[in-house]
Design a protein around this motif. Sequence first.
Motif, PDB file in Angstrom:
ATOM      1  N   LEU A  82      -3.482   6.341   4.423  1.00  0.00           N
ATOM      2  CA  LEU A  82      -2.282   5.597   4.039  1.00  0.00           C
ATOM      3  C   LEU A  82      -1.439   5.159   5.231  1.00  0.00           C
ATOM      4  O   LEU A  82      -0.805   4.102   5.182  1.00  0.00           O
ATOM      5  CB  LEU A  82      -1.422   6.441   3.092  1.00  0.00           C
ATOM      6  CG  LEU A  82      -2.035   6.757   1.722  1.00  0.00           C
ATOM      7  CD1 LEU A  82      -1.104   7.670   0.945  1.00  0.00           C
ATOM      8  CD2 LEU A  82      -2.301   5.480   0.943  1.00  0.00           C
ATOM      9  N   GLU A  83      -1.422   5.955   6.292  1.00  0.00           N
ATOM     10  CA  GLU A  83      -0.468   5.648   7.357  1.00  0.00           C
ATOM     11  C   GLU A  83      -1.060   5.673   8.756  1.00  0.00           C
ATOM     12  O   GLU A  83      -0.967   4.693   9.487  1.00  0.00           O
ATOM     13  CB  GLU A  83       0.699   6.633   7.277  1.00  0.00           C
ATOM     14  CG  GLU A  83       1.866   6.285   8.198  1.00  0.00           C
ATOM     15  CD  GLU A  83       2.504   4.949   7.855  1.00  0.00           C
ATOM     16  OE1 GLU A  83       3.083   4.310   8.744  1.00  0.00           O
ATOM     17  OE2 GLU A  83       2.403   4.544   6.677  1.00  0.00           O
ATOM     18  N   THR A  87      -1.477   1.981  10.576  1.00  0.00           N
ATOM     19  CA  THR A  87      -0.241   1.711  11.319  1.00  0.00           C
ATOM     20  C   THR A  87      -0.361   2.091  12.785  1.00  0.00           C
ATOM     21  O   THR A  87      -0.041   1.297  13.680  1.00  0.00           O
ATOM     22  CB  THR A  87       0.942   2.457  10.679  1.00  0.00           C
ATOM     23  OG1 THR A  87       1.029   2.104   9.295  1.00  0.00           O
ATOM     24  CG2 THR A  87       2.244   2.086  11.373  1.00  0.00           C
ATOM     25  N   PHE A 185      -5.000  -0.349  -0.052  1.00  0.00           N
ATOM     26  CA  PHE A 185      -3.655  -0.458   0.518  1.00  0.00           C
ATOM     27  C   PHE A 185      -3.705  -0.498   2.042  1.00  0.00           C
ATOM     28  O   PHE A 185      -3.020  -1.307   2.680  1.00  0.00           O
ATOM     29  CB  PHE A 185      -2.814   0.727   0.040  1.00  0.00           C
ATOM     30  CG  PHE A 185      -1.477   0.846   0.696  1.00  0.00           C
ATOM     31  CD1 PHE A 185      -0.489  -0.097   0.460  1.00  0.00           C
ATOM     32  CD2 PHE A 185      -1.196   1.905   1.537  1.00  0.00           C
ATOM     33  CE1 PHE A 185       0.759   0.011   1.070  1.00  0.00           C
ATOM     34  CE2 PHE A 185       0.037   2.026   2.145  1.00  0.00           C
ATOM     35  CZ  PHE A 185       1.021   1.076   1.917  1.00  0.00           C
ATOM     36  N   LYS A 189      -2.498  -3.697   4.404  1.00  0.00           N
ATOM     37  CA  LYS A 189      -1.543  -3.534   5.501  1.00  0.00           C
ATOM     38  C   LYS A 189      -2.135  -4.029   6.815  1.00  0.00           C
ATOM     39  O   LYS A 189      -1.463  -4.702   7.602  1.00  0.00           O
ATOM     40  CB  LYS A 189      -1.151  -2.066   5.649  1.00  0.00           C
ATOM     41  CG  LYS A 189      -0.222  -1.536   4.594  1.00  0.00           C
ATOM     42  CD  LYS A 189       0.607  -0.357   5.106  1.00  0.00           C
ATOM     43  CE  LYS A 189      -0.234   0.762   5.630  1.00  0.00           C
ATOM     44  NZ  LYS A 189       0.625   1.916   6.024  1.00  0.00           N
ATOM     45  N   ASP A 234       5.362  -2.414   7.384  1.00  0.00           N
ATOM     46  CA  ASP A 234       4.840  -1.180   6.809  1.00  0.00           C
ATOM     47  C   ASP A 234       5.763  -0.665   5.708  1.00  0.00           C
ATOM     48  O   ASP A 234       5.319  -0.300   4.611  1.00  0.00           O
ATOM     49  CB  ASP A 234       4.690  -0.134   7.915  1.00  0.00           C
ATOM     50  CG  ASP A 234       4.019   1.138   7.436  1.00  0.00           C
ATOM     51  OD1 ASP A 234       3.275   1.071   6.426  1.00  0.00           O
ATOM     52  OD2 ASP A 234       4.226   2.190   8.058  1.00  0.00           O
ATOM     53  N   THR A 238       4.828  -0.758   1.690  1.00  0.00           N
ATOM     54  CA  THR A 238       4.812   0.521   0.993  1.00  0.00           C
ATOM     55  C   THR A 238       5.695   0.475  -0.242  1.00  0.00           C
ATOM     56  O   THR A 238       5.323   0.957  -1.316  1.00  0.00           O
ATOM     57  CB  THR A 238       5.277   1.650   1.937  1.00  0.00           C
ATOM     58  OG1 THR A 238       4.410   1.704   3.072  1.00  0.00           O
ATOM     59  CG2 THR A 238       5.247   2.984   1.218  1.00  0.00           C
ATOM     60  N   GLN A 239       6.856  -0.160  -0.108  1.00  0.00           N
ATOM     61  CA  GLN A 239       7.765  -0.294  -1.253  1.00  0.00           C
ATOM     62  C   GLN A 239       7.139  -1.168  -2.340  1.00  0.00           C
ATOM     63  O   GLN A 239       7.278  -0.887  -3.523  1.00  0.00           O
ATOM     64  CB  GLN A 239       9.092  -0.888  -0.781  1.00  0.00           C
ATOM     65  CG  GLN A 239       9.978   0.060  -0.005  1.00  0.00           C
ATOM     66  CD  GLN A 239      10.589   1.131  -0.894  1.00  0.00           C
ATOM     67  OE1 GLN A 239      10.839   0.927  -2.064  1.00  0.00           O
ATOM     68  NE2 GLN A 239      10.788   2.315  -0.328  1.00  0.00           N
ATOM     69  N   LEU A 242       3.232   0.750  -3.435  1.00  0.00           N
ATOM     70  CA  LEU A 242       3.084   2.156  -3.799  1.00  0.00           C
ATOM     71  C   LEU A 242       4.203   2.700  -4.675  1.00  0.00           C
ATOM     72  O   LEU A 242       4.194   3.886  -5.015  1.00  0.00           O
ATOM     73  CB  LEU A 242       2.978   3.034  -2.527  1.00  0.00           C
ATOM     74  CG  LEU A 242       1.725   2.841  -1.669  1.00  0.00           C
ATOM     75  CD1 LEU A 242       1.705   3.844  -0.535  1.00  0.00           C
ATOM     76  CD2 LEU A 242       0.460   2.963  -2.507  1.00  0.00           C
TER      77      LEU A 242
END
Length: 243
Positions: A82-83, A87, A185, A189, A234, A238-239, A242
Amino acid sequence: MSRLGSYFIFLGTLFRNREKLRVYLGLILNECVSIGVGSIFIVALVNTFIGAVTCVQTAYNLTNPFVPKNIIALIVRDSTILELAPTLSCIVLAGKVGSNIAGELGTMRITEQIDALEVMGINSSSYLVLPKVIASILMFPLLVIMAAFLSILGGYIAGTLAGVISPEDYVSGLRFEYKPFGVTFALIKTVVFAFLISTISAYQGYNVRGGALEVGSASTSAVTNSCIAVVAADFILTQLLLT
């Protein structure tokens, strides 16, 4: 005119008076090699150690004996997909690829190579920048997929060698309540980050005025602005995706 407005105008010039498709194919392949193959080592190295550190630190903080060990692998998996992989990898690529794009275009600007293309009737922004943008959008997701795999593998190696988790528990944690949308996701991104990094860096380099000092400043601004854009995008993505 604000810099944001001139940036959007610059984006519009990428799609005007384009060359034939066969002209771009060779340029895109060259950029794919430069951006993708040239970034494999740094992305692999950073993410392997990040996965290892995440696993060991998670195990260090899970002191409750009632928490199953496979939660360590679950945390590594979700934080990586996810991150960390998309990122962090793109921030690293902003430093490597972004500065390279800005420096290359800035050098071409101050040595009047871009002006020469314009004199020949070629849309220099489309000819020089569009292949870099397309190559970034193609190669960044592949690098992030590799980064996620190596990060999870790094966690497995570090966790088992340090004795904080057994191989069986690690594999069990990777499979526990897996949500496939996490990968989708991460790739969404990554595509957005690739577009932002390549276009912002190209804008900084393409519009350089001055000499070598200004080219260096443009490269610094490209990395700084790209990183800011990545973390802002990012949060927004995400907002949107998710929540």
